[in-house]
Design an enzyme around this catalytic site. Structure first.
Site, mmCIF file in Angstrom:
data_model
loop_
_atom_site.group_PDB
_atom_site.id
_atom_site.type_symbol
_atom_site.label_atom_id
_atom_site.label_comp_id
_atom_site.label_asym_id
_atom_site.label_seq_id
_atom_site.Cartn_x
_atom_site.Cartn_y
_atom_site.Cartn_z
ATOM 1 N N PHE A 247 0.815 -1.222 0.000
ATOM 2 C CA PHE A 247 0.000 0.000 0.000
ATOM 3 C C PHE A 247 0.846 1.269 0.000
ATOM 4 O O PHE A 247 0.313 2.372 0.035
ATOM 5 C CB PHE A 247 -0.977 -0.006 1.177
ATOM 6 C CG PHE A 247 -2.176 -0.910 0.968
ATOM 7 C CD1 PHE A 247 -2.342 -1.636 -0.204
ATOM 8 C CD2 PHE A 247 -3.137 -1.041 1.959
ATOM 9 C CE1 PHE A 247 -3.441 -2.461 -0.393
ATOM 10 C CE2 PHE A 247 -4.249 -1.853 1.780
ATOM 11 C CZ PHE A 247 -4.395 -2.571 0.611
ATOM 12 N N HIS B 151 9.727 -14.048 -0.615
ATOM 13 C CA HIS B 151 9.749 -13.770 -2.047
ATOM 14 C C HIS B 151 10.996 -14.469 -2.564
ATOM 15 O O HIS B 151 12.113 -14.111 -2.185
ATOM 16 C CB HIS B 151 9.820 -12.268 -2.284
ATOM 17 C CG HIS B 151 9.938 -11.874 -3.727
ATOM 18 N ND1 HIS B 151 9.231 -10.822 -4.272
ATOM 19 C CD2 HIS B 151 10.683 -12.365 -4.758
ATOM 20 C CE1 HIS B 151 9.534 -10.699 -5.555
ATOM 21 N NE2 HIS B 151 10.426 -11.625 -5.865
ATOM 22 N N ASP C 262 -0.776 -9.713 -4.322
ATOM 23 C CA ASP C 262 0.482 -8.969 -4.497
ATOM 24 C C ASP C 262 0.184 -7.610 -5.135
ATOM 25 O O ASP C 262 0.931 -7.126 -5.993
ATOM 26 C CB ASP C 262 1.507 -9.746 -5.321
ATOM 27 C CG ASP C 262 2.925 -9.191 -5.168
ATOM 28 O OD1 ASP C 262 3.150 -8.394 -4.245
ATOM 29 O OD2 ASP C 262 3.803 -9.552 -5.975
#
Length: 445
Positions: free
Chosen positions: A64, A179, A310
């Protein structure tokens, strides 16, 4: 604002079942689920005939951009896009500016979300090569997990020190979220592409640079460390068919190593680069149609446990730059649930399995307290979906601050009719109730 509702005649989809029933919401929680309930004084009654009633989606992977990158996204805008898309809770990544690498920066994010977030929220603590002590000291109830970028990221969040990785996998007090892409392999392939194309690297070269081999090597490393220390590992955004054999099919409960994929890996493939270019540039990269189909099958069988977004917005002018400067990431939350449900209409996923992957599984994985299921006593985080009302995505309806969507022009078979957060109707099918605020997610650990 009323938090007492009676939703009648809905087709409820929950815990592997589909059935017609009524659901009562009282003081923000699910009070009753039964075949037929009579309205009580003070309740607002909603006739949900023809609608699916689902537990609200829990998106465990969003960016965000707040603090530090709020020109392209912020909690206010993105949480409202979540509400419009049937996402009632999110877990946000730590690679902001500054990154969330200690308890103070983590709590600052929670404080901001309490002021402006329209839906429920949790924030990951990030890992770096130099914050192992902060990770060890983390209260396991303070964050959904610890995020490790085992591939390139912003700032100093690439963890490539073997001793630090060992320490994190040995001592992490929460699930470890990774990741997985091997940076040296990517750098070498990028250099070759620059030799061939100069600055004009085409978009379709992206999955060759962010290669499947780079994904596989890094994922194998994460799994080996988790097995060494019996860590609770969750591998994010699987993008290749090749990685699927590394994970076990079946229910998520009891697994120590789990994996997820994202809605764009179910929807796009490398043929879409010609049409959309860098708009669908993301890391890891969208790959082939064969990968897309294999990922969808793996999600259906529970080899992939979670389906997330994502969500990672960038401005259109940023995406319009050449390869090296065009950033990776897509805005997705507002239409993610509809994109997932499209696989149901295509016959590739069952509705029950989609609900499991977007809501039940993340609630179980992260020990989310009293959310993620339609159960009496649980928080009333609900979404009503109209499966008979097609919806064509238009730019002017995009609520994310970046102002665009990779789904523009796409017609989905379903529409999000209503979204409820803690019993308050935050989305009525056309607008967001600006007064609603979500709550901090609690983790039952």
């Amino acid at each position: 604002m009323s938090t007492d509702w009676l939703i009648k005649n809905a087709e409820i989809v929950n815990e592997g079942r589909r059935f017609h029933a009524d659901l009562r919401v009282r003081q923000g929680r699910i009070d009753a689920i039964a075949g037929e309930l009579d309205a009580k004084p003070g309740e607002q009654v909603i006739d949900a005939s023809g609608l699916w009633l689902l537990p609200g989606m829990i998106d465990d992977q969003v960016h965000f951009r707040e603090p530090g990158l709020t020109q392209k996204a912020d909690i206010w805008h993105e949480s409202r896009a979540c509400a419009a898309g049937g996402i009632t809770s999110y877990m946000e990544m730590p690679n902001t500016r500054p990154p969330a690498l200690d308890r103070e920066s983590l709590e600052a994010k929670y404080a901001r979300a309490a002021e402006v977030s329209a839906v429920n929220y949790g924030f990951y603590l990030g890992a770096s090569n130099d914050n192992l002590e902060a990770i060890r000291a983390l209260d396991p109830k303070a964050a959904p997990g610890i995020k490790i970028f085992m591939g390139a990221s912003t700032g100093n969040m690439l963890v490539d020190n073997p001793d630090v990785l060992d320490g994190i996998f040995r001592d992490a007090p929460t699930p470890i979220i990774t990741h997985c892409e091997d940076t040296p392999m990517i750098d070498a392939l990028h250099a070759k592409a620059r030799e061939k194309y100069g600055e004009d690297i085409p978009a379709w070269e992206h999955p060759l640079i962010r290669s499947r081999e780079a994904c596989i090597k890094s994922t194998r490393l994460a799994i080996s460390l988790a097995q060494k220390y019996n860590s609770r590992l969750h591998v994010l955004h699987i993008s290749t068919a090749d990685e699927l054999a590394l994970f076990q099919p079946g229910p998520i409960k009891g697994k120590r190593i789990t994996a997820e994929t994202c809605v764009h890996f179910l929807h796009f493939d490398d043929h879409d680069y010609e049409r959309l270019g860098f708009l669908i540039k993301c890391n890891p990269a969208i790959k082939t149609a064969a990968d897309r189909e294999a990922i969808t099958r793996a999600l259906a069988e529970g080899r992939l446990d979670v389906l997330a977004t994502d969500h990672a917005p960038h401005l259109l002018e940023e995406k319009a730059q050449k390869y090296d400067k065009a950033p990776s990431g897509l805005p997705l939350v507002q239409f993610a649930l509809q994109a997932a449900l499209q696989r149901v209409f295509e016959g590739k996923l069952s509705l029950e399995r989609v609900v499991e992957a977007v809501t039940h599984a993340p609630a179980t994985l992260f020990d989310v307290q009293d959310r993620g299921y339609l159960r009496e006593g649980y928080a009333a985080d609900l979404v009503l979906v109209d499966p008979n009302k097609p919806h064509t995505v238009r730019r002017e309806e995009v609520l994310s601050k970046c102002g665009w969507s990779p789904f523009e022009g796409t017609t989905f078979n379903s529409s999000i009719a209503m979204t409820f957060v803690n019993g308050e109707r935050v989305w009525d099918g056309s607008s967001v109730n600006e007064a609603v605020r979500g709550k901090r997610l609690a983790f039952d650990r």
